[in-house]
Design an enzyme around this catalytic site. Structure first.
Site, PDB file in Angstrom:
ATOM      1  N   HIS A  77       0.831  -1.204   0.000  1.00  0.00           N
ATOM      2  CA  HIS A  77       0.000   0.000   0.000  1.00  0.00           C
ATOM      3  C   HIS A  77       0.867   1.255   0.000  1.00  0.00           C
ATOM      4  O   HIS A  77       1.922   1.281   0.637  1.00  0.00           O
ATOM      5  CB  HIS A  77      -0.940  -0.007   1.212  1.00  0.00           C
ATOM      6  CG  HIS A  77      -1.986  -1.053   1.095  1.00  0.00           C
ATOM      7  ND1 HIS A  77      -1.719  -2.391   1.289  1.00  0.00           N
ATOM      8  CD2 HIS A  77      -3.285  -0.972   0.758  1.00  0.00           C
ATOM      9  CE1 HIS A  77      -2.815  -3.082   1.079  1.00  0.00           C
ATOM     10  NE2 HIS A  77      -3.786  -2.248   0.757  1.00  0.00           N
ATOM     11  N   PRO A  78       0.396   2.303  -0.681  1.00  0.00           N
ATOM     12  CA  PRO A  78       1.184   3.536  -0.737  1.00  0.00           C
ATOM     13  C   PRO A  78       1.119   4.308   0.575  1.00  0.00           C
ATOM     14  O   PRO A  78       0.143   4.219   1.314  1.00  0.00           O
ATOM     15  CB  PRO A  78       0.504   4.327  -1.857  1.00  0.00           C
ATOM     16  CG  PRO A  78      -0.924   3.877  -1.814  1.00  0.00           C
ATOM     17  CD  PRO A  78      -0.854   2.408  -1.438  1.00  0.00           C
ATOM     18  N   SER A 116      -6.201   4.305  -5.380  1.00  0.00           N
ATOM     19  CA  SER A 116      -5.509   5.080  -4.345  1.00  0.00           C
ATOM     20  C   SER A 116      -5.420   6.557  -4.709  1.00  0.00           C
ATOM     21  O   SER A 116      -5.553   7.425  -3.844  1.00  0.00           O
ATOM     22  CB  SER A 116      -4.103   4.525  -4.106  1.00  0.00           C
ATOM     23  OG  SER A 116      -4.183   3.306  -3.405  1.00  0.00           O
ATOM     24  N   GLU A 175      -8.713   8.083  -3.904  1.00  0.00           N
ATOM     25  CA  GLU A 175      -8.979   8.075  -2.464  1.00  0.00           C
ATOM     26  C   GLU A 175      -8.111   9.062  -1.691  1.00  0.00           C
ATOM     27  O   GLU A 175      -8.504   9.534  -0.633  1.00  0.00           O
ATOM     28  CB  GLU A 175      -8.792   6.655  -1.923  1.00  0.00           C
ATOM     29  CG  GLU A 175      -9.850   5.720  -2.435  1.00  0.00           C
ATOM     30  CD  GLU A 175      -9.470   4.253  -2.387  1.00  0.00           C
ATOM     31  OE1 GLU A 175     -10.312   3.436  -2.754  1.00  0.00           O
ATOM     32  OE2 GLU A 175      -8.325   3.930  -2.010  1.00  0.00           O
ATOM     33  N   GLN A 176      -6.944   9.390  -2.214  1.00  0.00           N
ATOM     34  CA  GLN A 176      -6.062  10.331  -1.525  1.00  0.00           C
ATOM     35  C   GLN A 176      -6.183  11.751  -2.074  1.00  0.00           C
ATOM     36  O   GLN A 176      -5.430  12.643  -1.683  1.00  0.00           O
ATOM     37  CB  GLN A 176      -4.602   9.873  -1.622  1.00  0.00           C
ATOM     38  CG  GLN A 176      -4.293   8.677  -0.766  1.00  0.00           C
ATOM     39  CD  GLN A 176      -2.798   8.470  -0.576  1.00  0.00           C
ATOM     40  OE1 GLN A 176      -1.996   9.399  -0.644  1.00  0.00           O
ATOM     41  NE2 GLN A 176      -2.414   7.229  -0.329  1.00  0.00           N
ATOM     42  N   ILE A 214      -2.111   3.169   7.184  1.00  0.00           N
ATOM     43  CA  ILE A 214      -3.253   3.009   6.281  1.00  0.00           C
ATOM     44  C   ILE A 214      -4.497   3.488   7.004  1.00  0.00           C
ATOM     45  O   ILE A 214      -4.763   3.091   8.142  1.00  0.00           O
ATOM     46  CB  ILE A 214      -3.391   1.541   5.834  1.00  0.00           C
ATOM     47  CG1 ILE A 214      -2.142   1.119   5.070  1.00  0.00           C
ATOM     48  CG2 ILE A 214      -4.657   1.356   4.989  1.00  0.00           C
ATOM     49  CD1 ILE A 214      -2.002  -0.359   4.837  1.00  0.00           C
ATOM     50  N   ALA A 217      -8.719   4.924   5.933  1.00  0.00           N
ATOM     51  CA  ALA A 217      -9.735   5.197   4.914  1.00  0.00           C
ATOM     52  C   ALA A 217      -9.885   6.714   4.817  1.00  0.00           C
ATOM     53  O   ALA A 217     -10.683   7.319   5.534  1.00  0.00           O
ATOM     54  CB  ALA A 217     -11.052   4.520   5.278  1.00  0.00           C
ATOM     55  N   VAL A 218      -9.100   7.332   3.952  1.00  0.00           N
ATOM     56  CA  VAL A 218      -9.066   8.786   3.825  1.00  0.00           C
ATOM     57  C   VAL A 218     -10.457   9.348   3.570  1.00  0.00           C
ATOM     58  O   VAL A 218     -10.831  10.379   4.136  1.00  0.00           O
ATOM     59  CB  VAL A 218      -8.082   9.212   2.700  1.00  0.00           C
ATOM     60  CG1 VAL A 218      -8.173  10.706   2.421  1.00  0.00           C
ATOM     61  CG2 VAL A 218      -6.658   8.823   3.068  1.00  0.00           C
TER      62      VAL A 218
END
Length: 176
Positions: free
Chosen positions: A77-78, A94, A97-98, A128, A130-131
Site C-alpha cells: 500500500h502507498p 488510491s 482516495e487520496q 493506512i 480510509a481517507v
C-alpha cells in the site's frame, strides 16, 4: 456480457458470479492494492449472495493468512501523500482516495512525511487509513495515536482500515 471487461463496465453481482477465474481476477484483482491473489482465492467461494458477502469473503482471505503475509500485503500500500503520490504512480483507486491530501500546506506535508516515517519505522509497514471516511485533522490525529500502539494491534487496525477502503471500492465497481 462481453468477453473482455473494460475498467468502465458496470458489473452486477450476477455478472461477477458467472465469471471464470481469469475474468473474475481481471475485474476484481485491483480492489486489494497490488494483491490479485485475494480475488484469485475468493473466486472459489462463488456464488456470492451480496456485495457484502463478496467483501467478507475477500477480506477473510487476507485475515486468514499468516502475520508475515499480512505485513507483506500492507507493504504493498502507498504511503499517504508519499513518494508514489508525488510521482503519480499510485493505482487509480488510491489516487482517487487520496485526492483530498493534494491540498496540504507545505507544513502539513512535511508533518505528514515525518509522521509516516515514524510510523513505518516502528511498525514495518505504511500507515493506512480510509481517507474518504476521515477529515484531515482526524487523519493526523490517528497517525499520531496509532504510531504509539504495539505492532500487533496496529496490524489489526490497518487490516480493518483496508476492509473499509475495499468495501467502498467494491461498491463503486459493482452496480446495485
Amino acid at each position: 456480457m462481453s468477453a473482455v471487461l473494460s475498467s468502465h463496465d458496470a458489473l452486477t453481482l450476477a455478472d461477477i458470479n458467472q465469471l471464470d477465474r481469469v475474468r473474475f481476477v481481471a475485474a476484481l484483482g485491483g480492489v486489494f492494492e497490488h494483491s490479485p491473489w485475494v480475488a484469485t482465492q475468493a473466486w472459489a467461494e462463488r456464488p456470492f449472495a451480496s456485495i457484502d458477502h463478496l467483501h467478507r469473503t475477500m477480506i477473510g482471505v487476507v485475515r486468514a493468512t499468516s502475520r508475515e503475509v499480512r505485513i507483506d500485503f500492507l507493504r504493498m500500500h502507498p504511503e499517504l501523500a508519499g513518494k508514489e503520490a508525488q510521482a503519480g504512480t499510485m493505482t487509480d483507486h488510491s489516487t482517487a482516495e487520496q485526492a483530498g491530501l493534494n491540498a496540504l500546506t507545505r507544513d502539513e506535508l512535511q508533518t505528514l512525511r515525518r509522521l509516516n516515517a515514524e510510523y513505518a519505522a516502528k511498525h514495518g509497514f505504511p500507515f493506512i487509513i480510509a481517507v474518504l471516511k476521515n477529515t484531515r485533522s482526524q487523519i493526523f490525529e490517528a497517525l499520531r495515536t496509532r504510531t504509539g500502539r504495539d505492532t500487533d494491534t496496529e496490524l489489526d487496525a490497518a487490516i480493518e482500515q483496508i476492509s473499509i477502503i475495499t468495501r467502498l471500492r467494491l461498491g463503486r465497481l459493482l452496480a446495485h
